[in-house]
Structure formats: C-alpha cells, structure tokens
Design an enzyme around this catalytic site. Structure first.
Site, PDB file in Angstrom:
ATOM      1  CG  ASP A 238      -2.312  -3.670  -0.734  1.00  0.00           C
ATOM      2  OD1 ASP A 238      -3.018  -3.807   0.282  1.00  0.00           O
ATOM      3  OD2 ASP A 238      -1.988  -2.560  -1.192  1.00  0.00           O
TER       4      ASP A 238
ATOM      5  CB  VAL B 119       5.925 -12.569 -21.965  1.00  0.00           C
ATOM      6  CG1 VAL B 119       5.019 -13.562 -21.276  1.00  0.00           C
ATOM      7  CG2 VAL B 119       6.753 -11.808 -20.944  1.00  0.00           C
ATOM      8  CD  GLU B 120      12.297 -16.219 -19.866  1.00  0.00           C
ATOM      9  OE1 GLU B 120      12.111 -17.378 -19.445  1.00  0.00           O
ATOM     10  OE2 GLU B 120      12.582 -15.260 -19.136  1.00  0.00           O
ATOM     11  CB  SER B 121       7.578 -18.114 -18.241  1.00  0.00           C
ATOM     12  OG  SER B 121       8.580 -19.098 -18.337  1.00  0.00           O
TER      13      SER B 121
ATOM     14  CG  HIS C  58      -5.426  -2.719  -4.881  1.00  0.00           C
ATOM     15  ND1 HIS C  58      -6.547  -2.833  -4.101  1.00  0.00           N
ATOM     16  CD2 HIS C  58      -4.387  -3.018  -4.066  1.00  0.00           C
ATOM     17  CE1 HIS C  58      -6.209  -3.197  -2.879  1.00  0.00           C
ATOM     18  NE2 HIS C  58      -4.895  -3.307  -2.833  1.00  0.00           N
ATOM     19  CD  GLU C  59      -7.736   1.181  -8.033  1.00  0.00           C
ATOM     20  OE1 GLU C  59      -8.860   1.240  -7.504  1.00  0.00           O
ATOM     21  OE2 GLU C  59      -6.672   1.364  -7.394  1.00  0.00           O
TER      22      GLU C  59
ATOM     23  CB  CYS D 187      -0.898  -0.002   1.233  1.00  0.00           C
ATOM     24  SG  CYS D 187      -1.844   1.525   1.431  1.00  0.00           S
TER      25      CYS D 187
END
Length: 154
Positions: free
Chosen positions: A59, A74-76, A93-94, A52
């Site tokens: 969070d 995307v390479e994991s 969060h957003e 937060c």
C-alpha cells in the site's frame, strides 16, 4: 546561544539499520531553541509504504505531518527510519496513519499536530485519513497540505 547538544541521539551521524516493525523503531527528539514561538514544522513523505494486513500487497500513501513544537523537535533521521519501518508491516491505512501521529505526540507533546495520509487506491477506492490533536493556536500560518484529491482518470 542555541542548545545543540546531540549527545543523547543514537542514530544521527551513525550507520543504522532499519527496524523490522514500527513498534521496534526508535523515534528521537532534540530540544527546540524556539519553544516560546509558535511555528509549524512540516514533514512530507510522498512515497510511504506499508503492507495490506490481509493480502500482503503493498500500500502506498503521501503523508503530510504538521506540528507546532513545544519544548522538543522530532529528529528527522529517526522519523525517516520510523516511517521506513512500516515497509514490511501489515496494517490497515487508518491504523498506520493514526499510529504515526500518536507516536510523535507521545514523544514530543507538541502544542498541536495534524496528519493527512492520502492513500493510493486499492480495490478502486482511495482512503484518506485526517487527524489532529485539537485547534491550532491563533495566528499561526498554517499552509494547506497541498495534496490533490485523487481523481484517477476522471
């Protein structure tokens, strides 16, 4: 023959340190061998953590990322380390949710991407964040994300 050239990757197969912030984290890509085929790639991070920005308290979220690749995947390992870089990062969060999606879109230029970020309650209110780049191509099998709405004791 599939393109398996990984010479440009800096993290795969190497010991790596976690970036101290998402801005410092490196996301890497590999060529898709099926660029002409529409299919969905799903990454699920059921234990995503950030801080937060006001209180510094942790969070937690269950994040599901679905995308339809174009020329790149995307390479994991780099994605895992990128997501882990949020652990000590303060953001709402957003902001975390949309930043993750936009970084992947910037890297890959996928045909389509969506993110569902299901945040656990803080202050008694769960916050869920959903974003996508547009409509997915017709005819693609797109499973539901499968994360139940938070119900608490209800």
């Amino acid at each position: 023959m599939p393109n398996t050239d990984v010479s440009s990757l800096s993290m795969l197969g190497q010991q790596t340190e976690t970036a101290q912030s998402p801005e410092q984290a490196v996301l890497e890509k590999v060529p898709s061998n099926h660029a002409g085929t529409d299919y969905v790639v799903r990454f699920t991070a059921p234990e995503f953590t950030s801080l937060c920005p006001m209180t510094g308290q942790p969070d937690f979220a269950h994040i599901v990322i679905d995308y339809i690749p174009g020329e790149w995947l995307v390479e994991s390992k780099s994605l895992k380390l990128f997501l882990h870089s949020f652990r000590n990062h303060g953001a709402f969060h957003e902001d975390c949710s949309i930043y993750i999606a936009k970084r992947i879109v910037e890297l890959l230029d996928p045909k389509w991407l969506r993110i569902g970020a299901y945040w656990y309650p803080r202050g008694g209110i769960p916050i869920d964040v959903f974003w996508q780049t547009g409509k997915p191509p017709e005819g693609v099998w797109l499973p539901e994300q499968g994360v139940a709405t938070y119900r608490g004791r209800g």
